[in-house]
Enzyme design. Sequence first.
Site, short mmCIF file in Angstrom:
data_model
loop_
_atom_site.label_atom_id
_atom_site.label_comp_id
_atom_site.label_asym_id
_atom_site.label_seq_id
_atom_site.Cartn_x
_atom_site.Cartn_y
_atom_site.Cartn_z
N GLN A 69 0.78 -1.25 0.00
CA GLN A 69 0.00 0.00 0.00
C GLN A 69 0.81 1.30 0.00
O GLN A 69 0.49 2.23 -0.75
CB GLN A 69 -0.94 0.01 1.21
CG GLN A 69 -1.90 1.18 1.19
CD GLN A 69 -2.78 1.31 2.42
OE1 GLN A 69 -3.28 2.38 2.70
NE2 GLN A 69 -3.00 0.25 3.15
N VAL A 189 7.81 -3.65 8.32
CA VAL A 189 6.73 -2.92 9.01
C VAL A 189 5.47 -2.88 8.15
O VAL A 189 5.53 -2.64 6.94
CB VAL A 189 7.20 -1.48 9.33
CG1 VAL A 189 6.03 -0.61 9.76
CG2 VAL A 189 8.25 -1.50 10.45
N GLU A 191 1.23 -1.36 8.26
CA GLU A 191 0.43 -0.23 8.74
C GLU A 191 0.31 -0.09 10.26
O GLU A 191 0.70 0.91 10.84
CB GLU A 191 -0.98 -0.36 8.12
CG GLU A 191 -2.02 0.59 8.67
CD GLU A 191 -1.77 2.04 8.27
OE1 GLU A 191 -1.52 2.28 7.09
OE2 GLU A 191 -1.86 2.92 9.15
N ASP A 220 0.53 3.72 6.04
CA ASP A 220 0.81 3.38 4.65
C ASP A 220 0.53 4.55 3.71
O ASP A 220 1.44 5.13 3.13
CB ASP A 220 -0.05 2.19 4.22
CG ASP A 220 0.53 0.88 4.68
OD1 ASP A 220 1.74 0.82 4.94
OD2 ASP A 220 -0.21 -0.11 4.78
N GLY A 299 -8.25 20.11 18.91
CA GLY A 299 -7.85 21.51 19.07
C GLY A 299 -8.37 22.09 20.36
O GLY A 299 -8.83 21.38 21.25
N GLY A 300 -8.34 23.39 20.46
CA GLY A 300 -8.78 24.05 21.69
C GLY A 300 -10.29 24.23 21.77
O GLY A 300 -10.79 24.79 22.74
N1 CAO Z 1 11.88 -9.98 -9.39
C1 CAO Z 1 12.53 -10.78 -8.54
N2 CAO Z 1 12.40 -10.68 -7.21
C2 CAO Z 1 11.57 -9.72 -6.74
C3 CAO Z 1 10.88 -8.85 -7.59
C4 CAO Z 1 11.05 -9.01 -8.99
N3 CAO Z 1 10.44 -8.24 -9.86
N4 CAO Z 1 10.12 -8.02 -6.83
C5 CAO Z 1 10.35 -8.35 -5.55
N5 CAO Z 1 11.22 -9.38 -5.50
C6 CAO Z 1 11.75 -10.03 -4.31
C7 CAO Z 1 12.63 -9.12 -3.50
O1 CAO Z 1 13.90 -9.03 -4.08
C8 CAO Z 1 12.64 -9.83 -2.15
O2 CAO Z 1 13.54 -10.92 -2.22
P1 CAO Z 1 14.73 -11.20 -1.15
O3 CAO Z 1 14.20 -10.80 0.21
O4 CAO Z 1 14.95 -12.66 -1.28
O5 CAO Z 1 15.89 -10.42 -1.53
C9 CAO Z 1 11.26 -10.45 -2.10
O6 CAO Z 1 10.71 -10.33 -3.41
C10 CAO Z 1 10.26 -9.87 -1.15
O7 CAO Z 1 10.46 -8.51 -0.82
P2 CAO Z 1 10.01 -7.94 0.59
O8 CAO Z 1 10.90 -8.51 1.65
O9 CAO Z 1 9.94 -6.48 0.47
O10 CAO Z 1 8.52 -8.51 0.75
P3 CAO Z 1 7.81 -9.16 2.03
O11 CAO Z 1 6.49 -9.59 1.50
O12 CAO Z 1 8.60 -10.17 2.71
O13 CAO Z 1 7.63 -7.92 3.03
C11 CAO Z 1 6.86 -5.74 3.69
C12 CAO Z 1 6.61 -6.98 2.84
C13 CAO Z 1 5.81 -4.72 3.31
C14 CAO Z 1 6.73 -6.09 5.17
C15 CAO Z 1 8.27 -5.19 3.40
O14 CAO Z 1 8.40 -5.01 2.02
C16 CAO Z 1 8.58 -3.89 4.12
O15 CAO Z 1 8.83 -3.85 5.31
N6 CAO Z 1 8.59 -2.78 3.36
C17 CAO Z 1 8.96 -1.46 3.88
C18 CAO Z 1 7.86 -0.88 4.70
C19 CAO Z 1 6.57 -0.78 3.96
O16 CAO Z 1 6.46 -0.22 2.90
N7 CAO Z 1 5.53 -1.28 4.59
C20 CAO Z 1 4.18 -1.03 4.13
C21 CAO Z 1 3.60 -2.16 3.52
S1 CAO Z 1 1.89 -1.84 3.25
O17 CAO Z 1 1.16 -2.28 4.67
#
Ligand code: CAO
Length: 480
Positions: A69, A189, A191, A220, A299-300
Site C-alpha cells: 500500500q 513494518v 500499517e 501506509d 484543538g482548543g
Molecule cells: N523480481 C525478482 N524478485 C523480486 C521482484 C522481482 N520483480 N520483486 C520483488 N522481489 C523479491 C525481492 O527481491 C525480495 O527478495 P529477497 O528478500 O529474497 O531479496 C522479495 O521479493 C520480497 O520482498 P520484501 O521482503 O519487500 O517482501 P515481504 O512480503 O517479505 O515484506 C513488507 C513486505 C511490506 C513487510 C516489506 O516489504 C517492508 O517492510 N517494506 C517497507 C515498509 C513498507 O512499505 N511497509 C508497508 C507495507 S503496506 O502495509
Amino acid sequence: MATRKKAAKAKAKTAAKKPTKKVVKLKAVKKPTAKAANGNGLPRPSSKAWGQAGKALEGVKILDFTHVQSGPTCTQLLAYMGADVIKVERPGVGDITRTQLRDVKDADSLYFTMLNGSKRSITIDSKHPKGKEILERLIKHCDVLVENFAPGALDRMGLTWDYIHKTNPRMIVASVKGFGPGPYEDCKVYENIAQCAGGSASTTGFREGPPLVTGAQIGDSGTGLHLALGIVTALYQRVRTGRGQKVLAAMQDGVLNLSRVKLRDQQRLTHGPLREYSQFGEGIPFGKATPRAGNDSGGGQPGWILKCKGWEDDPDAYIYFITQAPVWTAICDLIGKPEWKTDADFATPPARLPRLRMIFDTIEEWTKTKTKFEVMEICNQHDIPVGPILSMKEIAEEASLRDTGTVVEVDHPVRGKYLTVGNPVKLSDSPADVRRSPLLGEHTEEILRKVLGYSEKQVAEIKVSGAITAPEKPAKAAAA
Ligand code: CAO
C-alpha cells in the site's frame, strides 16, 4: 477590438517619439525567448486554455518498484499528476495485493486496483541476468525509482545507490521504510505497526480501553503522501543541481508527523493538566504521557460525537459537534438553554471546561430528535461547526464527491466497474487522469519496444530467456 489595437499603436508611437531614458533602455533589452522570459528563467505564461497545457508532472518517468500500500499510494498520486509510472512486477506473481482479499474470482482485488490505477505494468525478474539488463535501460530512461521493499531487498537485487547513481546520476531513489536509521531500521513494518510506533495508537481510543489503531491508513497511505512530496521536491532541486538524491520516508516518522499535536500535548503536560481533555472535567488525574482522549476535539475547541435520530438501529447515526466559543450563544438558543448564555458556570470557555460531559449530554438530548443531516443543516445556518459521521456506503453514493472526481468509477476488463479514489489534491491547470489499474504485465511488450527501443527480434529473445515470464510449471505427467 480594432479600436483598442489602434489606440495601443498610437500610444506606442507617442512613446517612441519621446527620447526618454526609459525608451532607450527598452531598445537595449534583448527580446526574451520563450524559455527564459523573466529573471527566474521561467517560460512565458502559457496562453493555452486551463487544463490544456499538459499535466503537472508530464515528462516525468517513474520506475515503480512498489508493492502493497504505502509505495503504490505514492506512485498513483504521481500518475494522477501526469507522471508516466512503469510498475515493475515479478513475472507470474505481481504485487502480492493482486490476489489479496479477492472479492471477484480470478480478478485483481480491489486492494490492488484501487492503488495502482493510471500506471503501466511490466513484468521483469530482477534477479535474472537479462532482467537486470532491462532494468539498467529503465534506470537510464527514468527520473525516479520508487520502492518500498523490506530493508536490504533492493541492494540484494544489485540495485544499490552507488550502482544507480553511476548508471544515471540524475535519478532520484525514493524509499518507504518502516523506520529510519536506528535500532529498528532492519525491521519489516506494516500499517498498524507504524501507527503504534509513531505515537498514534497510544493516543487513540478511550482512556479506560487499550490503545487503538485508526481506520485511516496513516502509516501506509500517509507515508506514501510524504514520499510523494519528497519526490517532487527532489525533482525541483534537480532542476538546479542536475543530480538525483535519495529520498526516505519512514513510516514511524510519517505517523509522528500526523500525530504532532499529541507531542505538543506531551510537552504541555509538564506545565499542568490538559484542560480541554474531558478527563480534566471529570477530575481524573493525568499520568506521565499524553493520554487517550476518546472523541475529544484535537484543538482548543471542545467537541464530541453525539447520537442523532435513529442511532438505536443505525451505527452511523451520529454527528461530531463542536462547541466553538464564538457561536456559543447560538448553541444555547438552539438546544433550549438560553439561560446558559449568562450563567457564570457556562458563559465562558474556561467555565465550561469542567462541565463538558454534562454540556454534551444536554446537546445530545437535542441532536437525538433530529437526523444527522437535519442537525447539519440547522447548525450550518448558525455557523456552528458540526460534521455527520458518514458511512462508507454514504460516501460511495455521495454525488458531490463524484462530481469533483474524488470518487471515480472506472471500468476493468476482468472485474467490470469499480469505484476508486481519484486525486484528493486538485490542480486548476492539471486535471487528474484516473484510469483503471493494469493487468499483470499488460504493458511489457509496449515498454520494451516503445520506451526501451528493443527490436522485435530482441523482444522475442527476451521472451524465451525467462526474464519477463513466469517459470514454467512442471507438466502433470512429468510430475507423476
Ligand atoms: N523480481 C525478482 N524478485 C523480486 C521482484 C522481482 N520483480 N520483486 C520483488 N522481489 C523479491 C525481492 O527481491 C525480495 O527478495 P529477497 O528478500 O529474497 O531479496 C522479495 O521479493 C520480497 O520482498 P520484501 O521482503 O519487500 O517482501 P515481504 O512480503 O517479505 O515484506 C513488507 C513486505 C511490506 C513487510 C516489506 O516489504 C517492508 O517492510 N517494506 C517497507 C515498509 C513498507 O512499505 N511497509 C508497508 C507495507 S503496506 O502495509
